[in-house]
Design a protein around this motif. Structure first.
Motif, mmCIF file in Angstrom:
data_model
loop_
_atom_site.group_PDB
_atom_site.id
_atom_site.type_symbol
_atom_site.label_atom_id
_atom_site.label_comp_id
_atom_site.label_asym_id
_atom_site.label_seq_id
_atom_site.Cartn_x
_atom_site.Cartn_y
_atom_site.Cartn_z
ATOM 1 N N LEU A 130 0.706 -1.167 -0.223
ATOM 2 C CA LEU A 130 -0.178 -0.123 -0.422
ATOM 3 C C LEU A 130 0.743 1.256 0.113
ATOM 4 O O LEU A 130 0.370 2.670 0.132
ATOM 5 C CB LEU A 130 -0.774 -0.109 1.021
ATOM 6 C CG LEU A 130 -1.803 -0.475 1.300
ATOM 7 C CD1 LEU A 130 -2.872 -1.427 2.657
ATOM 8 C CD2 LEU A 130 -3.421 -0.379 0.560
ATOM 9 N N GLY A 131 2.239 1.429 -0.013
ATOM 10 C CA GLY A 131 3.294 2.089 0.568
ATOM 11 C C GLY A 131 4.431 2.670 -1.192
ATOM 12 O O GLY A 131 3.631 2.552 -1.938
ATOM 13 N N ALA A 132 5.396 2.846 -0.666
ATOM 14 C CA ALA A 132 6.363 2.901 -1.712
ATOM 15 C C ALA A 132 6.581 2.229 -2.793
ATOM 16 O O ALA A 132 7.291 2.582 -3.569
ATOM 17 C CB ALA A 132 7.461 4.082 -1.126
ATOM 18 N N ALA A 133 6.902 0.763 -2.025
ATOM 19 C CA ALA A 133 6.601 0.024 -2.343
ATOM 20 C C ALA A 133 5.703 -0.588 -3.649
ATOM 21 O O ALA A 133 6.463 -1.812 -4.201
ATOM 22 C CB ALA A 133 7.744 -1.333 -2.327
ATOM 23 N N ARG A 134 4.940 -0.108 -4.246
ATOM 24 C CA ARG A 134 3.410 -0.655 -4.828
ATOM 25 C C ARG A 134 3.800 -0.874 -5.912
ATOM 26 O O ARG A 134 4.981 -0.531 -6.696
ATOM 27 C CB ARG A 134 2.564 -0.132 -4.702
ATOM 28 C CG ARG A 134 1.453 0.458 -3.442
ATOM 29 C CD ARG A 134 0.121 1.044 -3.961
ATOM 30 N NE ARG A 134 0.397 2.954 -5.154
ATOM 31 C CZ ARG A 134 1.090 3.604 -3.972
ATOM 32 N NH1 ARG A 134 0.839 3.100 -2.397
ATOM 33 N NH2 ARG A 134 1.519 4.538 -4.785
ATOM 34 N N GLY A 135 3.363 -2.508 -6.207
ATOM 35 C CA GLY A 135 3.666 -3.254 -8.273
ATOM 36 C C GLY A 135 4.596 -3.387 -8.178
ATOM 37 O O GLY A 135 5.157 -3.750 -9.235
ATOM 38 N N THR A 136 5.938 -3.066 -7.769
ATOM 39 C CA THR A 136 7.460 -4.437 -6.937
ATOM 40 C C THR A 136 7.144 -5.541 -6.910
ATOM 41 O O THR A 136 6.219 -5.696 -6.523
ATOM 42 C CB THR A 136 8.518 -3.090 -6.759
ATOM 43 O OG1 THR A 136 7.816 -3.813 -4.819
ATOM 44 C CG2 THR A 136 8.483 -1.798 -6.702
ATOM 45 N N THR A 137 8.267 -6.394 -7.781
ATOM 46 C CA THR A 137 8.159 -7.367 -7.375
ATOM 47 C C THR A 137 9.478 -7.831 -6.253
ATOM 48 O O THR A 137 8.865 -9.014 -4.999
ATOM 49 C CB THR A 137 9.046 -8.418 -8.225
ATOM 50 O OG1 THR A 137 8.101 -7.870 -9.371
ATOM 51 C CG2 THR A 137 8.109 -9.690 -8.094
ATOM 52 N N ASP A 138 10.320 -7.064 -6.379
ATOM 53 C CA ASP A 138 11.426 -7.187 -5.410
ATOM 54 C C ASP A 138 11.599 -5.839 -4.521
ATOM 55 O O ASP A 138 11.919 -4.350 -5.188
ATOM 56 C CB ASP A 138 12.459 -7.850 -5.711
ATOM 57 C CG ASP A 138 12.484 -8.815 -6.400
ATOM 58 O OD1 ASP A 138 11.852 -10.080 -5.964
ATOM 59 O OD2 ASP A 138 12.130 -9.318 -7.471
ATOM 60 N N ALA A 139 11.769 -6.029 -2.701
ATOM 61 C CA ALA A 139 11.650 -4.591 -2.689
ATOM 62 C C ALA A 139 11.688 -4.873 -1.336
ATOM 63 O O ALA A 139 11.266 -5.729 -0.535
ATOM 64 C CB ALA A 139 10.173 -4.024 -2.266
ATOM 65 N N ILE A 140 12.756 -3.887 -0.298
ATOM 66 C CA ILE A 140 13.812 -3.537 1.056
ATOM 67 C C ILE A 140 13.196 -2.954 1.157
ATOM 68 O O ILE A 140 13.256 -1.201 0.840
ATOM 69 C CB ILE A 140 15.078 -4.119 0.910
ATOM 70 C CG1 ILE A 140 15.187 -5.520 0.356
ATOM 71 C CG2 ILE A 140 15.533 -4.036 1.839
ATOM 72 C CD1 ILE A 140 16.968 -5.763 0.274
#
Ligand SMILES: [Zn+2]
Length: 313
Positions: A130-140
């Protein structure tokens, strides 16, 4: 659920409302959460820090209060590392909690699905969904607060292992870490809000804090700026190393101190990360500020509750 009074003989279990509890070192923030991330009624109480009994009593009372709103599951984010095979909370760095089977305990008490996750993992889940990494597959996600927490999204799922990113060594044989951690030179030891406060006290004496450091650095104070550059550098060193292991689409930087100091940390962090990262990630890596702010922990805990409700954990 729509249009009916809640007056049935059997309890109606809604599929679209859960309880999230964000257990912090000093306060517990609990609330109801809808699937779209909307927060309903919330309750905030101090976290009992005198042992497991008082902690569980307070947790039960908060959850019981919110259950009246008709939640179908409970999710909890705790500052403990969780054994992902058993779901048992092993130990907390900054609270006197160890070997806690919160899932079993809450499930038995309230009779609904329960999910428990490390707080850093829960925040990563929230920023990804729901936040800044929406729509990504890999995030930290990295959160610089009292301590340093983090979480990893891999292949479109929350990685449910430890992900204690704050206890990564960034200065070999460096300064001692915080709380119960006996390591040295960990990310938390040099980039947390407490680490920033230690720097402020060195510069200006007892009573100085991280807020003052951020303010002075923003106003161009040279010593303060050097200190925030160094903190940003260490954050970037960690991000560079994490890039070489996971190469995520994006890094989300949050936490009380991390967001307050974002404008000061972003450039030194990016420069250090680019120096350490292998091509082509040295050019393409992205660091963005967290979007959910103080709500991230509660939203993440609620999303863990939805995973439990949906049988995903
Ligand atoms: Zn440590």
């Amino acid at each position: 659920m729509s249009g009916h009074e809640a007056g049935y003989g059997s309890r109606v279990v809604p599929l679209d409302l859960v309880i999230g509890v964000d257990v912090g070192g000093t306060k517990m923030l609990a609330g109801t959460l809808s699937r779209d991330g909307t927060i309903g009624r919330t309750i905030e109480v101090p976290t009992p820090t005198n042992g497991a009994e008082p902690f569980l009593t307070e947790l039960a009372s908060v959850v019981e209060d919110l259950m009246a709103d008709g939640a179908g599951a409970i999710g909890v984010g705790v500052p403990m590392n969780i054994d992902r095979k058993t779901g048992i909370g092993l130990r907390a760095v900054n609270l006197p909690l160890a070997s806690l089977d919160l899932v079993g305990w809450l499930r038995e008490r309230f009779g609904v699905p329960v999910g428990v996750e490390n707080d850093g993992n829960a925040i990563a889940l929230a920023e990804w969904r729901l936040g800044a990494a929406r729509g990504t597959t890999d995030a930290i996600a990295l959160g610089l607060g009292t301590g340093v927490g983090g979480g990893v999204i891999l292949d479109g799922r929350l990685y449910r292992g430890w992900a204690e990113l704050g206890h990564m060594v960034v200065v070999a044989d460096g300064p001692p870490c915080q709380g119960n951690c006996h390591g040295r030179g960990h990310l938390e030891a040099v980039t947390s809000g407490e680490a920033a406060e230690r720097v402020a006290v060195e510069l200006w004496g007892e009573g100085a804090d991280a807020r003052q450091l951020v303010k002075a650095a923003s106003e161009g104070d040279e010593a303060a700026r050097e200190a925030t550059d160094r903190i940003g550098h260490y954050v970037g060193v960690a991000i560079g190393s994490l890039t070489n292991i996971f190469a995520p689409d994006v890094f989300v930087l949050g936490g009380g101190f991390g967001l307050a100091a974002w404008e000061l940390l972003r450039e030194p962090a990016l420069a250090a990360a680019r120096r350490e990262a292998l091509p082509p990630a040295d050019e393409t890596l992205r660091i963005v500020p967290a979007e959910l702010g103080d709500d991230a922990g509660l939203v993440g805990a609620g999303l863990v509750g939805f995973e439990a409700l949906d049988g995903e954990r």
